[in-house]
Design a protein around this motif. Structure first.
Motif: not given
Length: 441
Positions: A385-392, A395-399
């Motif tokens: 589940l995509v949450e955002g972007k940091k630099g290049s 990032f996100g989380r799995t279940e």
């Protein structure tokens, strides 16, 4: 000129839900919500009062925000939440910076308290911790458009000997099945894709209201709501893991294969003194049963070290248990003697330096277990589940990852531009102790 309100929320996700409800009511009453404390006419701290470090953080935050009475436009500083419920008179007497105290049972009175404080009254609004919200209250979510916490019950009736929550939040009180489903349906209609159910003990849900545990029927009902992709359950109790609940986790496609089950210890002597009961062998059987029944399960737990009477052999039992069970996620905490709890006056209080040493030994072991588990994920494909972007990296989380408490997956996406709330497949290429790295598949 419109009145601006800023709010800081401390502590657990359950407290965050209360914060969001207070923000919603203030917004509906015409106040302007601002994330910038220097712009706020009214500042509110929703405090945590669970353990000593949390109380200290709350006091520090109050003092920090009080500075905006000098450097900003703040006219009113209010304190609410668990610390306010636990020490209302002490806060007002000892901290002249505070203009009002709002108890944890008065969440639906926040608009009235703010108005009274703005009119010059130093407000003390603390009663029984009896506030229970339903789906009809306005709410401003702070967790983004795609994730939302849903509190399914308030209070606690387990009465562990180290915990002050029952005295702060009152006995366990479940919401109705209909109220919870109505709220989740509204969240889904608003674009929420991940719902996280929280309570002091989610596995106890329904026992007070229906005479039997109802978490399993609740999850089956929520599993049928269109638009929801993940349903995550936090804060369970080993005594509440029934065969029916295990079947729900294994058969319902939207229920995250993630169980948060704070076990606290593995020594029977320590568990008995904690008021938890059980033994390492019973907990071991439960863990094996869960893993057999739910393929791909991620287990999160917490352990407490330095509990009164914990001997080195008790601590070794805990380490042996951790080595054998190899929990994918585990947190370790040092015992704090909380005022008013039985454990605070027990004999055999463990010296602070011993607690610290045991904490670091347990954490070092868990870090190694976590790293080895993450390394086993290299080469696999995971849904993120995509949450955002940091630099290049996005990032996100799995279940297998709850927000704030677990790790993240960082990944490159080439020419693709994922958006927060998207679900993408990521191939894992590198493992760290808590985070994973990968590339869009």
């Amino acid at each position: 000129m419109s009145c601006r309100v800023g709010m800081v929320s401390l502590g657990c996700a359950k407290n965050l839900v209360d914060t969001e409800l207070m923000l919603g009511q203030l917004d509906a009453a015409g106040f302007i919500i601002t994330p910038r404390p220097e712009e706020a006419d009214v500042l509110i701290v929703n405090t945590c009062g669970f353990i000593t470090p949390a109380k200290e953080e709350s006091i520090d935050q109050i003092l920090d925000l009080a500075q905006y009475k000098k450097s900003g436009r703040c006219r009113v500083l209010l304190v609410t939440g668990c610390l306010a419920q636990r020490y209302p008179r002490e806060l007002l007497d000892e901290m002249p910076e505070i203009d009002g105290v709002l108890g944890a049972g008065m969440v639906n009175r926040v608009v009235d308290v703010v108005r009274r404080a703005l009119a010059g009254e130093r407000v003390l609004a603390v009663g029984e911790p009896g506030f229970d919200y339903d789906a009809g209250l306005p709410r401003i979510r702070t967790t983004g458009e795609h994730t939302a916490y849903v509190k399914i019950a308030e209070g606690c009736s387990n009465c562990c000997t180290y915990c002050a929550i029952p005295s702060i939040r009152g006995p366990y009180r479940s919401r109705t099945l209909e109220s919870i489903r109505q709220e989740v349906e509204a969240l889904a209609a608003g674009g929420v894709k991940e719902v996280i159910l929280v309570a002091q003990d989610t596995t106890r849900y329904g026992l007070d209201l229906y005479g039997e545990r109802k978490l399993a029927p609740l999850l089956r009902s929520l599993n049928g709501i269109s638009g929801i992709r993940w349903i995550r359950v936090l804060y369970g109790h080993p005594d509440g893991i029934t065969d029916e609940l295990i079947d729900v986790f294994s058969s319902c496609d939207k229920i995250c294969r993630y169980i948060d089950l704070p076990l606290q210890h593995a020594s029977p002597a320590v568990l008995a003194r904690m008021g938890r009961g059980g033994s390492a062998s019973r907990l071991r059987e439960l863990v094996h049963k869960l893993r057999r029944a739910i393929p791909g399960l991620t287990l999160r737990t917490t352990f407490m070290v330095g509990f009164p009477g914990e001997k080195e052999e008790d601590f070794q039992q805990l380490l042996d248990f951790m080595r054998e069970m190899r929990f994918e996620r585990a947190g370790v905490f040092k015992f704090c003697a909380e005022e008013g709890t039985p454990a605070a006056v027990m004999t055999g209080q463990v010296p602070e330096e011993v607690k610290e040493e045991r904490y670091h030994r347990a954490m070092a072991l868990q870090q190694q277990i976590s790293l080895e588990h993450n390394r086993s994920m290299v080469g696999s494909l995971v849904s993120v589940l995509v949450e955002g972007k940091k630099g290049s990296h996005y990032f996100g989380r799995t279940e297998a990852d709850a927000p704030e408490i677990d790790g993240r997956v960082y990944f490159t996406a080439g020419r693709v531009t994922p958006s927060p709330g998207d679900f993408v497949l990521v191939k894992i290429t590198l493992a760290r102790e808590y985070d994973l790295m990968g590339e869009l598949a």
